[in-house]
Write a protein that holds these residues in place. Structure first.
Motif, PDB file in Angstrom:
ATOM      1  N   GLU A 146       1.039  -0.989  -0.221  1.00 39.28           N
ATOM      2  CA  GLU A 146      -0.075  -0.211  -0.059  1.00 39.28           C
ATOM      3  C   GLU A 146       0.884   1.548   0.168  1.00 39.28           C
ATOM      4  N   ALA A 186       0.663   3.784  -2.767  1.00 37.01           N
ATOM      5  CA  ALA A 186       0.710   5.461  -2.734  1.00 37.01           C
ATOM      6  C   ALA A 186       1.898   6.154  -3.482  1.00 37.01           C
ATOM      7  N   GLU A 193       1.557   9.168  -6.567  1.00 35.67           N
ATOM      8  CA  GLU A 193       2.048  10.561  -5.482  1.00 35.67           C
ATOM      9  C   GLU A 193       3.100  11.099  -6.862  1.00 35.67           C
TER      10      GLU A 193
END
Length: 1100
Positions: A264, A268, A272
């Motif tokens: 995860e 992420a 980003e």
């Protein structure tokens, strides 16, 4: 023993991990310590140290730093092993374990002996393990569960923890691969972003567009890689959470939770990175797109600026304010057409300026560069619109002024015509004078709206368009108006006096034509003065002598009638010159319209797609030399014509000065058949239809291609009209000469059109000299060496032949009609044979037919009987052939001039002729050259050369000096003529007695300028006719070369004509069939001292 930690990946030691001599099950101890299990592995001692170290290092690196900091619990399963192996394993692990240890649990061997041995040995050798943590020896898995919860132990240790080593290994490999992918993606995006940020923006559209495409392609590839990485992370995360998804009560162990957290976090991070790149790309793409739009804007600006410069330059060319209403209207039409064509450019410029304004509103990064360009575009468009409107206003003003001038001119012409149309005889009566006076007053009343009232007012009102030429034109019109009004005032004064009560009636008598007063018309300006003076003088004479006598009144009437006739002729001449100039302007405009609307469009890239491939690069064939014709008329001839608008009777000089330039029409007419053929092939082309639509022409192009042919034939009609009204004017001779020259050009054009249709001639027609005549004839042939039947057949069956007379040869061709339409239907001429003019002779008259004459070759070896359509055609051809032969004879004479003159001095001439004829001849040689054309007009004369006298007993025929005028069929030969024999020569002139003059035609051998009449002169080479003998030894003589007549003393005649033979002595009085024969093959050959020279036929 601790060593430096080397970052490892599962993929790097995958084979070592697969041995499963140690694994991280994911179980945890009581305080969350990670559990590493060393299962029973028989070959544990055989594992290489490097592999052992790598596996332990990797396993200890997996838990989080926090968990790893607490310490690891080692579970060593040696239930199936021996104590010695247990000891070795514990010692190896203790020596190689890289992490912190919390507890070591050892499942000792299950055998009794080995268990007891292990207990004893462990107690006595405990210090050898050198571990800072306790080592607990366990006898069973139940004891193990006392230290580690059952749920944290794998099934082989009696626990319930779900663990599959292969699955664990696969997941670790996937997670680590995904992490590497995320790292690489971030690095690539960062590198790409740096590349984009450091890229310099190109300066042209192509490079900018290419750069944008390249960067977009790379961005799309980056985005695709990110998408694949996200999919990979989602798959890994899904596989981790799959048990929970399938069974919500399932609890993930700590390692699984750590894996889930790692994936995860990587996802992420990837999102980003992608979001940051997207944000950067949007800005970069926007900048590139702005750059591209800027480069497009700059390129369009350059193109539009260049187009605006061209439009402005063309607009600046509209400086001409015109020289007539029609001219101004044409310029206005051109300006309107130009403005219409320029609308697209102006609209494009304004649209581009609006686009630039939009860039400015959107905060374009290059605003400082865009603002000046937009301002310049707005300025140029506004300036063009303003200047166009200003030009239009000037032209409208010019049109208004020319309208006033033309109204005034028309009013003046009508006034002059009114004065010229008033009959003088009717004005002699009181009623007639009053009627004429009323007409004049009525006409003068119409001048309020037609004439120019104040010249200074015109100058003030139209000052901004009055150039020197236009100002001069205004002055001339005003002067003409004043002159016309002065004429009306004088006529009014005269008529008022005549309208008064007369003492007695005057009988009007029509004047005799021969009594008219002839006044040469030097120029309209002088003529106007003459008319005014004449009218004033006439009217004064009417008032002064009105009461004296009827004869005086009659004389005045005649003088006034002559004056009015001159006025009428002046008006008519003015009408002709006006028509000539107006039609010339219209002709020039039509040529320009064709060249711009059709010829120029063939080179227009925007129209190229409408032109058939077969028509491309054939502009020169379609239009010929029309552009050359246009430039001649526009730049030279029209301007010269306009100089004669006030002197119409002198316009012949204008034609004569430019006569050589009219030769360009011959080239145009010769190309016309090819042009016509090409037009017929492509007349339905969309290109021509589009051009015709743009020009708003009702007629198609072929009608305008015919304009030059029509124009060159129009001039002779206008010259004839002008000549008819200028008989007694100064320029009449020039008009006649101009008319003759124009007709000659038309004939040359017509002849050349026939000449180019000759086929089958192998040589070069240009080498035959100038084409003099051409026409169709019936031809009979007669050859001495031919078969009798052929000769008989030739007598009765004529051949249809088309003859082309050149300076050096005459060509016989057969006319062949062609099928087709227009010029394609024009005939062609199949070449048959030709005769060299150096070996040709002619017999002018053939017995029984006034339309026949003979052309014979090589002393009549070949005889061609030619029948012309009419006697006039025959006479023209005979005269032209005579000119050619005479010029050849003259050339031979000049070549043997010295020898001939010496022989001439020995001839028995009268005493008066012995004044050095050689000197006279040398003096007049140049004059003789100039009069070759006059010599060609001999009628019935064989030669103009005085031949050497033959030896006694030898006839002319034997010495090749005879003028061969024999006609076999008519039984006439030179030997039968006593005047052609040597005996007759001796009797007539060899005895030294005076030559007896008889009526006839003779050739003058010396100049004479002292006749009884001072106007009568003759020059060497002139042909004269002795008409009759008068008193006191005078002869009445007519100079056939000049047409003048006069009296000459007989003694002077003997000197003038020398031993020249009368033309009558060269014809047969008996047969009368061969009255004149001229041959250069005989006489010329002797003069050039070449005995019996025979010229071969030049048959091609």
């Amino acid at each position: 023993m601790h060593q430096d930690i080397i970052p490892l990946c599962a993929a790097d030691i995958q084979d070592q991990l697969k041995k499963q001599f140690a694994y991280l099950s994911g179980g945890r101890g009581g305080d969350g310590c990670p559990v590493i299990t060393f299962p029973d592995y028989p070959a544990f001692s055989e594992i290489p140290e490097k592999e052992f170290q790598n596996v332990l290092t990797y396993l200890t690196s997996i838990p989080s730093l926090r968990d790893a900091g607490i310490g690891f619990i080692l579970v060593i399963d040696r239930r199936q092993d021996k104590w010695t192996s247990v000891k070795a394993s514990i010692l190896r692990i203790a020596a190689s374990f890289p992490g912190n240890l919390q507890l070591v649990l050892v499942l000792r061997p299950t055998g009794f002996f080995h268990r007891a041995l292990s207990d004893i040995a462990f107690k006595f050798n405990k210090d050898e393990f050198k571990m800072k943590v306790p080592i607990i020896m366990l006898g069973s898995v139940s004891e193990l569960q006392g230290y580690i919860d059952k749920t944290q132990l794998t099934e082989d240790l009696g626990g319930t923890l779900d663990y599959c080593h292969n699955r664990w290994l696969s997941r670790r490999t996937a997670i680590e691969g995904f992490a590497q992918k995320v790292k690489q993606t971030a690095q690539i995006l960062q590198s790409f972003g740096t590349e984009l940020a450091e890229t310099e923006l190109p300066n042209d559209v192509q490079s900018t567009s290419s750069l944008l495409a390249t960067h977009t392609e790379k961005k799309d590839k980056m985005k695709e890689d990110i998408r694949l990485a996200v999919e990979q992370g989602d798959d890994i995360l899904g596989s981790i959470t799959k048990p929970v998804t399938e069974n919500p009560e399932y609890k993930l162990n700590q390692d699984q939770l750590d894996n889930q957290t790692t994936v995860e976090r990587l996802l992420a991070q990837l999102h980003e990175t992608e979001a940051a790149f997207d944000e950067f790309w949007i800005k970069h793409q926007q900048k590139l797109e702005q750059c591209l739009r800027l480069r497009n804007f700059e390129q369009n600006f350059r193109e539009v600026k260049a187009a605006l410069d061209i439009v402005s330059e063309r607009l600046s060319a509209f400086t001409d304010v015109g020289n007539s209403c029609s001219h101004v209207e044409h310029i206005l039409k051109d300006l309107a057409n130009f403005e219409e064509k320029s609308c697209a450019t102006i609209a494009k410029a304004r649209m581009l300026a609006s686009e630039g304004d939009a860039f400015i509103q959107s905060n374009h990064y290059a605003v400082d560069s865009i603002i000046p360009k937009c301002n310049e575009l707005h300025y140029l468009c506004d300036a063009f619109t303003t200047e166009t409107e200003r030009r239009r206003n000037l032209l409208n003003k010019s049109l208004e002024l020319h309208g006033l001038l033309e109204k005034s001119m028309k009013w003046c012409d009508e006034g002059i015509y009114l004065l010229a149309s008033q009959p003088v005889d009717k004005c002699q009566s009181q009623d007639g004078a009053e009627s004429a006076l009323q007409e004049i007053e009525k006409f003068l009343d119409t001048g309020a709206g037609n004439k120019i009232k104040e010249l200074n007012k015109i100058y003030r009102e139209y000052a901004h368009i009055l150039n020197e030429d236009l100002k001069e034109h205004v002055q001339k019109v005003f002067q003409k108006q004043e002159s016309m009004e002065e004429m009306f005032q004088k006529r009014q004064v005269s008529l008022k006096k005549l309208a008064a009560k007369q003492t007695r009636p005057v009988q009007p008598v029509a004047p005799r034509p021969e009594a008219f007063v002839k006044s040469p018309c030097t120029s309209p300006g002088l003529q106007r003065e003459y008319v005014s003076n004449s009218e004033s003088s006439a009217l004064r004479r009417v008032n002064y002598r009105r009461g004296k006598s009827e004869m005086t009144e009659l004389h005045q009437s005649r003088g006034g009638s002559t004056m009015d006739d001159d006025e009428n002729l002046a008006v008519l001449r003015q009408h002709v010159i006006n028509e000539l100039i107006e039609t010339e302007r219209a002709y020039v405009e039509e040529l320009l319209c064709v060249l711009e609307g059709y010829a120029a469009e063939m080179d227009n890239p925007l129209m190229a797609h409408l032109i058939p491939p077969e028509l491309q690069n054939k502009k020169d064939i379609l239009f010929g030399n029309m552009e050359e014709i246009y430039h001649f008329h526009n730049r030279i001839f029209l301007r010269e014509l306009e100089n004669y608008v006030e002197y119409p009777e002198l316009v012949g000089r204008c034609f004569l000065d430019q006569m050589e330039d009219f030769q360009i029409y011959e080239k145009y007419c010769q190309n016309k058949p090819r042009s016509e053929s090409l037009w017929r092939q492509f007349s339905d082309s969309v290109f021509f239809q589009e051009c015709q639509r743009k020009l708003d022409h009702k007629l198609s192009l072929d009608s305008y291609l015919l304009k030059p042919v029509q124009r060159i034939t129009k001039y002779q009609l206008l010259l004839k009209e002008m000549l008819k009204y200028s008989k007694n004017c100064e320029g009449a001779e020039d008009l006649q000469e101009a008319l003759t020259s124009i007709l000659g050009i038309l004939k040359a054009v017509n002849d050349s059109m026939h000449q180019i249709a000759i086929t089958g001639y192998d040589g070069n027609l240009n080498e035959l000299g100038k084409l003099l005549m051409q026409g169709s004839f019936n031809v009979w042939t007669d050859h001495k060496k031919g078969h009798a039947k052929v000769k008989d057949l030739a007598r009765f069956k004529p051949m249809q032949r088309h003859l082309f007379l050149h300076e050096k040869a005459v060509l016989f061709c057969k006319k062949r009609e062609e099928n087709g339409e227009g010029y394609e239907k024009a005939p062609s001429y199949s070449y048959k044979h030709s005769l060299n003019m150096a070996a040709v002779g002619i017999t002018e008259n053939v017995k029984g037919d006034a339309k026949k004459f003979e052309i014979w070759y090589n002393a009549r070896e070949e005889v061609y009987i030619i029948q012309a359509p009419t006697p006039e055609v025959k006479a023209t051809w005979v005269n032209e052939i005579r000119k050619v032969l005479t010029s050849q004879l003259q050339a031979c004479r000049e070549a043997s001039q010295h020898r001939t003159l010496e022989q001439t001095q020995s001839l028995p001439l009268p005493a008066s002729s012995c004044t050095s004829p050689s000197r006279n001849h040398l003096r007049n040689t140049k004059k003789m050259e100039e009069r070759k054309a006059d010599l060609a007009n001999l009628e019935g004369h064989g030669t103009t050369v005085a031949p050497k006298y033959p030896e006694k007993g030898k006839g002319w025929a034997k010495t090749s000096h005879s003028l061969d005028a024999s006609e076999e069929n008519d039984g006439w030969s030179s030997a039968e003529d006593p005047l052609n024999s040597s005996d007759a020569e001796e009797e007539g002139g060899g005895g030294g007695g005076e030559m007896k003059l008889t009526p006839g035609k003779y050739t003058v051998v010396t100049d004479y300028e002292k006749g009884v009449s001072e106007e009568f002169t003759v020059k060497s080479g002139d042909l004269v006719q002795l008409i009759r003998e008068g008193e006191d030894g005078l002869w009445y003589v007519k100079n056939l070369s000049s047409g003048r007549e006069g009296w000459i003393p007989a003694n002077n005649l003997l000197m003038l004509i020398g031993n020249s033979k009368s033309a009558q002595s060269l014809s047969s009085s008996e047969s009368g069939t061969a009255s004149s024969t001229l041959s250069t093959s005989s006489s010329c050959s002797d003069s050039c001292n070449a005995s019996s020279t025979s010229f071969s036929d030049i048959k091609g």
